[in-house]
Design a protein around this motif. Sequence first.
Motif, short mmCIF file in Angstrom:
data_model
loop_
_atom_site.label_atom_id
_atom_site.label_comp_id
_atom_site.label_asym_id
_atom_site.label_seq_id
_atom_site.Cartn_x
_atom_site.Cartn_y
_atom_site.Cartn_z
N GLY A 154 5.52 -21.61 -1.45
CA GLY A 154 4.36 -20.88 -1.55
C GLY A 154 4.05 -20.51 -3.00
O GLY A 154 4.79 -20.83 -3.97
N LYS A 155 3.02 -19.62 -3.41
CA LYS A 155 2.54 -19.34 -4.37
C LYS A 155 2.83 -17.76 -4.75
O LYS A 155 2.70 -16.94 -3.82
CB LYS A 155 1.00 -19.22 -4.49
N ASP A 156 3.28 -17.62 -5.88
CA ASP A 156 3.65 -16.34 -6.13
C ASP A 156 2.65 -15.44 -7.21
O ASP A 156 3.16 -14.15 -7.58
CB ASP A 156 5.29 -16.10 -6.77
N ARG A 157 2.00 -16.19 -7.71
CA ARG A 157 0.93 -15.63 -8.81
C ARG A 157 -0.27 -15.12 -8.09
O ARG A 157 -1.28 -15.48 -8.28
CB ARG A 157 0.90 -16.43 -9.88
N ILE A 158 0.03 -13.97 -7.19
CA ILE A 158 -1.00 -13.57 -6.35
C ILE A 158 -0.92 -12.05 -6.54
O ILE A 158 0.00 -11.48 -6.63
CB ILE A 158 -0.97 -13.79 -4.78
N ASP A 159 -2.17 -11.17 -7.08
CA ASP A 159 -2.16 -9.75 -6.98
C ASP A 159 -2.15 -9.07 -6.08
O ASP A 159 -3.44 -9.20 -5.21
CB ASP A 159 -3.33 -9.66 -7.95
N CYS A 160 -1.36 -8.71 -5.59
CA CYS A 160 -1.13 -7.95 -3.98
C CYS A 160 -0.81 -6.32 -4.29
O CYS A 160 -0.07 -5.74 -5.19
CB CYS A 160 -0.07 -8.57 -3.18
N THR A 161 -1.32 -5.64 -3.61
CA THR A 161 -1.32 -4.12 -3.86
C THR A 161 -0.55 -3.64 -2.82
O THR A 161 -0.45 -3.70 -1.52
CB THR A 161 -2.95 -3.54 -3.71
N PRO A 162 0.47 -2.79 -3.13
CA PRO A 162 1.36 -2.09 -2.02
C PRO A 162 0.45 -1.16 -1.14
O PRO A 162 -0.48 -0.44 -1.61
CB PRO A 162 2.13 -1.18 -2.68
N PRO A 163 0.73 -1.25 0.09
CA PRO A 163 -0.31 -0.19 1.21
C PRO A 163 0.04 1.04 1.13
O PRO A 163 -0.98 1.79 0.94
CB PRO A 163 0.22 -0.90 2.36
N HIS A 164 1.11 1.46 0.37
CA HIS A 164 1.20 2.89 0.18
C HIS A 164 0.40 3.51 -1.13
O HIS A 164 0.27 4.64 -1.34
CB HIS A 164 2.61 3.34 0.05
N ASP A 165 -0.11 2.63 -1.79
CA ASP A 165 -0.94 3.12 -3.02
C ASP A 165 -2.57 3.00 -2.62
O ASP A 165 -3.31 3.55 -3.38
CB ASP A 165 -0.92 1.80 -4.09
N ILE A 166 -2.73 2.79 -1.34
CA ILE A 166 -4.32 2.71 -1.05
C ILE A 166 -4.29 3.43 0.20
O ILE A 166 -5.34 3.22 1.08
CB ILE A 166 -4.77 1.31 -0.96
N GLN A 167 -3.68 4.58 0.63
CA GLN A 167 -4.01 5.40 1.75
C GLN A 167 -5.36 6.00 1.76
O GLN A 167 -6.10 6.39 0.82
CB GLN A 167 -2.94 6.76 1.50
N ASP A 168 -6.01 5.77 2.99
CA ASP A 168 -7.25 6.15 3.40
C ASP A 168 -8.32 5.44 2.33
O ASP A 168 -9.54 5.99 2.46
CB ASP A 168 -7.26 7.62 2.95
N LYS A 169 -8.01 4.39 1.85
CA LYS A 169 -9.08 3.61 1.13
C LYS A 169 -9.49 2.38 1.79
O LYS A 169 -8.85 1.83 2.69
CB LYS A 169 -8.37 3.27 -0.18
N ASP A 170 -10.64 1.90 1.45
CA ASP A 170 -11.15 0.39 1.98
C ASP A 170 -10.57 -0.47 1.31
O ASP A 170 -10.29 -0.78 0.18
CB ASP A 170 -12.81 0.38 1.75
N ILE A 171 -9.66 -1.07 2.46
CA ILE A 171 -8.72 -2.51 1.81
C ILE A 171 -9.64 -3.39 1.37
O ILE A 171 -9.01 -4.23 0.39
CB ILE A 171 -7.98 -2.83 3.12
N GLN A 172 -10.80 -3.56 1.48
CA GLN A 172 -11.66 -4.65 0.84
C GLN A 172 -11.58 -4.63 -0.62
O GLN A 172 -11.35 -5.79 -1.20
CB GLN A 172 -13.14 -4.49 1.20
N ASP A 173 -11.43 -3.56 -1.33
CA ASP A 173 -11.22 -3.74 -2.73
C ASP A 173 -9.74 -3.94 -3.12
O ASP A 173 -9.40 -4.17 -4.38
CB ASP A 173 -11.56 -2.01 -3.18
N TYR A 174 -8.79 -4.11 -2.25
CA TYR A 174 -7.41 -4.34 -2.71
C TYR A 174 -6.98 -5.52 -2.00
O TYR A 174 -5.76 -5.72 -1.99
CB TYR A 174 -6.78 -3.04 -2.09
N LEU A 175 -7.76 -6.45 -1.31
CA LEU A 175 -6.98 -7.72 -0.58
C LEU A 175 -6.79 -8.39 -1.81
O LEU A 175 -7.08 -8.48 -2.92
CB LEU A 175 -8.32 -8.31 0.02
N PRO A 176 -5.36 -9.39 -1.44
CA PRO A 176 -4.86 -10.06 -2.46
C PRO A 176 -5.82 -10.95 -3.14
O PRO A 176 -6.85 -11.51 -2.61
CB PRO A 176 -3.87 -11.05 -1.58
#
Length: 398
Positions: A154-176
């Motif tokens: 697999g690929k490991d150079r993906i910008d992924c956001t921890p889910p506990h950092d985006i509580q109550d936020k629109d996930i569209q802005d934080y998708l990998p």
Amino acid sequence: MADRPRADLGGRTCLQAAKTPNLDQLASAGHVGMVSTVPDGYAPGSDVANLSVLGYDPRKYYTGRSPLEAASIGVSLGPDDVAFRCNLVTLKVAGGGPAAEHRRTFLMEDFSAGHISTSEARTLIEEIGGKLGTEHIRFYPGVSYRHLMVWKGGKDRIDCTPPHDIQDKDIQDYLPRGEGDDVINELMEASFEILTNHPVNKGRLEAGKRAANSIWLWGQGKRPSMPTFREKYGLEGAVISAVDLTKGLGVYAGFEVITVPGATGWIDTNYVGKAEHALFALKSKDIVYLHVEAPDEAGHTGDVKNKIKAIEDFDEFIVGNVMHGMKQFDEYRILALPDHPTPLEIRTHSAEPVPFVIYDSRSERKGGLVTYDERIADRSDAIVFKEGYKLMDYFLKK
């Protein structure tokens, strides 16, 4: 456990507001200071911070969170394997409709899916593995909401956001985002369709609980290469934790991983059992690394009452029992500290220095009462470590 001053606590932090007589006793008879567990340029994750606390420089040994979690559940990674943390989360759906402007919006409602039980979670992850797993993609169940996915080649150079950092936020802005993000995003999107109508989730909703209606992939990395604690310090150790990340660190450090019945990683964890197992382990081990997750979890949920309760329970049932039990040994040392702050106001980790206390039974400090909290930073006798991994050297050798 560390935090920031709050108006609703009269300008105090949770640690300052909590009753911690045992930590205060250690601080009064020991040596106190502040330590930066997160190097500049690194995200303040539990992986980086706990590496530092254990004496390993993250700048040399950090490769990602999930390889550590893989080790804790016995998943061996090949040189080209990339491990991802696989959270079971609750997404809240808003909007929808035939028109493009009415697209569905997904909010991160709960990064822990209501702290779903391990048995329920295992059923859901097995369902995901059966329908989304391939020759190159494998899913492995863990504890509660915390699970693992391994991507062979697999690929490991993906910008992924921890889910506990985006509580109550629109996930569209934080998708990998990054090379290979199409694979990760497709897996997460497909999981929503699989889990939404699963019988386990229907039962949870009927019981007034949150549904674990999606997976969230993040924290990826390849296996690290690091010396064992014995190779580094000449000591045999053990680790006690409900968190796969911390147990995985113990595996790579060559520690015995001790499983405590009822250890959950939440405020209902078996504190007394953890203390008892640590004391028993010290009859054959040189050092025990005892980790408690509850104050961190309460910080992520923004619950001031639960955070204070978690701190007070830690002080009473862990620190108090350990202090009493250690008297069976002629000589011993205790180091107590948070791995990082989890301030309620931001509901995620931060990189500020944290207070620590070292107690040495051979050289008790004489003097007045010292309270164990963030105000240690203002003391003239505070020991300061700007490179967190050096604290373990000091604890063991000084």
